[in-house]
Motif scaffolding. Structure first.
Motif, PDB file in Angstrom:
ATOM      1  N   LYS A 112      16.787 -17.888 -16.253  1.00 17.99           N
ATOM      2  CA  LYS A 112      17.602 -18.601 -16.056  1.00 17.99           C
ATOM      3  C   LYS A 112      19.153 -17.990 -16.618  1.00 17.99           C
ATOM      4  CE  LYS A 112      15.216 -22.956 -17.444  1.00 17.99           C
ATOM      5  NZ  LYS A 112      13.933 -22.190 -17.413  1.00 17.99           N
ATOM      6  N   GLY A 255       9.213 -25.679 -11.788  1.00 17.79           N
ATOM      7  CA  GLY A 255       9.811 -27.186 -13.456  1.00 17.79           C
ATOM      8  C   GLY A 255      10.154 -28.552 -12.831  1.00 17.79           C
ATOM      9  N   ASN A 256      11.839 -27.767 -12.815  1.00 18.54           N
ATOM     10  CA  ASN A 256      12.894 -28.910 -12.638  1.00 18.54           C
ATOM     11  C   ASN A 256      13.213 -28.446 -10.944  1.00 18.54           C
ATOM     12  OD1 ASN A 256      13.799 -30.905 -14.428  1.00 18.54           O
ATOM     13  ND2 ASN A 256      14.551 -29.739 -15.785  1.00 18.54           N
ATOM     14  N   PHE A 257      12.427 -27.444 -10.326  1.00 18.61           N
ATOM     15  CA  PHE A 257      12.628 -27.022  -9.353  1.00 18.61           C
ATOM     16  C   PHE A 257      14.092 -26.829  -8.416  1.00 18.61           C
ATOM     17  CE2 PHE A 257       8.454 -28.546  -6.306  1.00 18.61           C
ATOM     18  CZ  PHE A 257       8.404 -29.255  -7.691  1.00 18.61           C
ATOM     19  N   ASP A 259      14.855 -23.142  -9.585  1.00 15.75           N
ATOM     20  CA  ASP A 259      14.944 -22.556  -8.681  1.00 15.75           C
ATOM     21  C   ASP A 259      14.549 -22.555  -7.044  1.00 15.75           C
ATOM     22  OD1 ASP A 259      14.172 -19.634  -8.633  1.00 15.75           O
ATOM     23  OD2 ASP A 259      13.173 -19.362 -10.009  1.00 15.75           O
ATOM     24  N   THR A 403       9.283 -15.158 -14.378  1.00 16.07           N
ATOM     25  CA  THR A 403      10.668 -15.691 -14.867  1.00 16.07           C
ATOM     26  C   THR A 403      10.837 -15.841 -16.495  1.00 16.07           C
ATOM     27  OG1 THR A 403       9.044 -18.331 -15.327  1.00 16.07           O
ATOM     28  CG2 THR A 403      10.748 -17.801 -12.907  1.00 16.07           C
TER      29      THR A 403
HETATM   30  C1  LIG Z   1      13.410 -22.612 -15.915  1.00 19.08           C
HETATM   31  C2  LIG Z   1      11.700 -22.282 -16.091  1.00 19.08           C
HETATM   32  C3  LIG Z   1      11.403 -22.286 -14.925  1.00 19.08           C
HETATM   33  C4  LIG Z   1      11.480 -23.191 -14.026  1.00 19.08           C
HETATM   34  O1  LIG Z   1      12.519 -22.957 -12.969  1.00 19.08           O
HETATM   35  P1  LIG Z   1      13.172 -24.714 -12.242  1.00 19.08           P
HETATM   36  O2  LIG Z   1      14.149 -23.772 -11.937  1.00 19.08           O
HETATM   37  O3  LIG Z   1      13.384 -26.071 -13.609  1.00 19.08           O
HETATM   38  O4  LIG Z   1      11.530 -24.590 -11.455  1.00 19.08           O
HETATM   39  C5  LIG Z   1      10.279 -20.698 -14.946  1.00 19.08           C
HETATM   40  N1  LIG Z   1      10.247 -20.515 -15.992  1.00 19.08           N
HETATM   41  C6  LIG Z   1      10.821 -19.823 -16.972  1.00 19.08           C
HETATM   42  C7  LIG Z   1      10.131 -19.202 -17.793  1.00 19.08           C
HETATM   43  C8  LIG Z   1      11.828 -21.220 -17.326  1.00 19.08           C
HETATM   44  O5  LIG Z   1      12.213 -20.968 -18.515  1.00 19.08           O
END
Ligand SMILES: *Cc1c(COP(=O)(O)O)cnc(C)c1O
Length: 455
Positions: A112, A255-257, A259, A403
């Motif tokens: 992020k 998660g929130n898509f 990425d 991530t």
């Molecule tokens: C926010 C997050 C994700 C998911 O990313 P999205 O863009 O919300 O799909 C994956 N891994 C980590 C560590 C995150 O902080």
């Protein structure tokens, strides 16, 4: 045509098109939709080929320039990307042509950081030019708050207030926010994350606070979407074979898509992608949708160990639906069905259980010396599932996204692998730093009084 400014339109189609600057500073469109570029800029094969010798910030510059045509002088944009991307992006070779891209070297060791740092600097640029000021309010259950606080730390014209539930964040997560100071204020509440979120929402709707110019920095902001296209271009440029027909497979823990939408936009810009493996945890509403064509959000969302992906209704889904010719509102209601055939062609969507996530942390380390934390493990497990289903091609380029840094999840790693992951430099020395934050009771009056007396 080449120099025409790109406008941004709401996915709900009931608000006027705006400039990048307006979309960035507004966040959400007035009709409740998400801003999307009216036309997606294309890169020629030649331009993409030239990325092979480029640094990350140089690619970031070329890409953001396409979206920001006419809105920001090149010298300023260049300064912004150099400042935002001053850390490494390791591409770890695992076996054959399979790689893990580590997006964990930013100040909070989370992917992020990439988008938040760029968004913060762009906001600062536009605010400086207009003599404007913004107060960012963010409620956090841990990671988003620290990424936002660090990304905006020390910027002029933008102040940040982060609310967090004191009992629900780890000491390390808290220290990533409370040891900053300057333009960043941190408020600890006695309640739950939802209570923090409710206070923030109430403040946004309170006209007596209009003078503060409140804004949010959440993941639907266009200022976070555009930067999320860059690491795809970067990794392909670094790892491509030179065969002009080559196409790459990405695995994206989602998660929130946000990425994933960045990746889809990169593909629409001309990046040659063969397939996106969309790997979710047990929040499987999207894999189910791809299979059945029916979308049903998951209420409440399921609590999994990859906690940043515990999302029962991904807020970026309307963007994805629009990229495939459909229309979905912010509540998940579909008025035009997207092209499911094309979705299935471009994406392999798979839900990974907690048990599989833990087993993969163990086997990836034992078999390949690959150290993963839960989110990256979901991505890598998704890729393995794709290889089992579609066959493993030793000549194919595969890139799985990691991530977060494993040291952000020391308990899990210790439990499964029986050692403590080494802290990255960004997380070192936190223990000794002095913390500063305030406690507030969980009621709106106290929060509003805090805002009015401090800003
Ligand atoms: C926010 C997050 C994700 C998911 O990313 P999205 O863009 O919300 O799909 C994956 N891994 C980590 C560590 C995150 O902080």
């Amino acid at each position: 045509m080449e120099n025409r400014q790109i406008l941004f339109r709401s996915t709900n189609l009931k608000a006027p098109a705006v400039s990048f600057e307006q979309a960035l500073l507004k966040g959400i469109a007035p009709d409740g939709g998400l801003y999307m570029p009216e036309e997606i800029p294309r890169l020629s094969r030649e331009e993409i080929r030239e990325f092979s010798d480029a640094k990350y910030y140089e690619i970031a510059f070329e890409i953001s320039r396409k979206f920001l045509k006419g809105e920001i002088p090149d010298e300023d944009l260049e300064r912004i990307v150099i400042d935002a991307y001053d850390y490494e992006v390791p591409l770890e070779h695992i076996y054959d042509r399979k790689h893990v891209m580590r997006l964990d070297r930013g100040p909070t060791a989370s992917f992020k950081d990439f988008a938040a740092r760029m968004m913060g600097r762009l906001m600062q640029f536009f605010l400086n030019r207009n003599n404007g000021k913004l107060l960012i309010l963010t409620a956090t259950s841990g990671d988003t708050g620290s990424a936002i606080a660090n990304a905006f730390y020390g910027l002029d014209n933008v102040d940040v207030v982060v609310l967090f539930p004191e009992k629900e964040v780890t000491a390390r997560q808290r220290k990533q926010m409370t040891t900053l100071g300057k333009n960043v204020s941190i408020l600890a509440l006695d309640g739950k994350f939802d209570d923090c979120q409710a206070l923030v929402k109430q403040a946004f709707g309170d006209s007596e606070l209009d003078y503060l110019n409140l804004s949010s920095a959440n993941s639907i902001n266009i200022g976070r979407l555009v930067p999320q296209t860059m690491d795809y271009f970067y990794s392909f440029a670094e790892l491509r074979s030179g065969d002009p027909k080559e196409r790459v497979v990405y695995s994206v823990p989602s998660g929130n898509f946000g990425d994933l939408c960045g990746g889809l936009i990169a593909m629409n810009m001309g990046l040659p992608v063969k397939k996106f493996v969309v790997a979710t945890n047990e929040n499987d509403e999207y894999p189910k949708f791809v299979k059945s064509g029916f979308y049903e959000k998951l209420v409440p969302s399921r609590n999994c160990i990859s906690s940043a992906m515990n999302v029962g209704h991904p807020s970026n889904i309307p963007r994805l639906v629009q990229l495939y010719g459909g229309n979905m509102d912010e509540h998940g209601a579909i008025s035009t069905t997207p092209d499911l055939g094309r979705i299935r062609e471009d994406m392999y969507a798979i839900s990974i259980s907690d048990a599989e996530t833990e087993a993969m942390i163990s086997s990836a380390y034992k078999e390949h010396g690959l150290l993963l934390e839960p989110h990256g493990s979901v991505g890598w497990a998704g890729l393995q599932s794709y290889l089992r289903s579609e066959g493993d091609d030793i000549d194919q380029l595969y890139i799985s996204l990691e991530t977060a840094h494993p040291a952000k999840f020391p308990e899990k790693i210790r439990e499964i692998l029986a050692f403590d992951p080494e802290l990255p430099p960004s997380l070192q020395g936190l223990e000794e730093k002095e913390e500063s934050y305030e406690h507030l009771p969980t009621n709106y009056r106290a929060f509003k009084d805090f805002l009015r007396s401090n800003y």
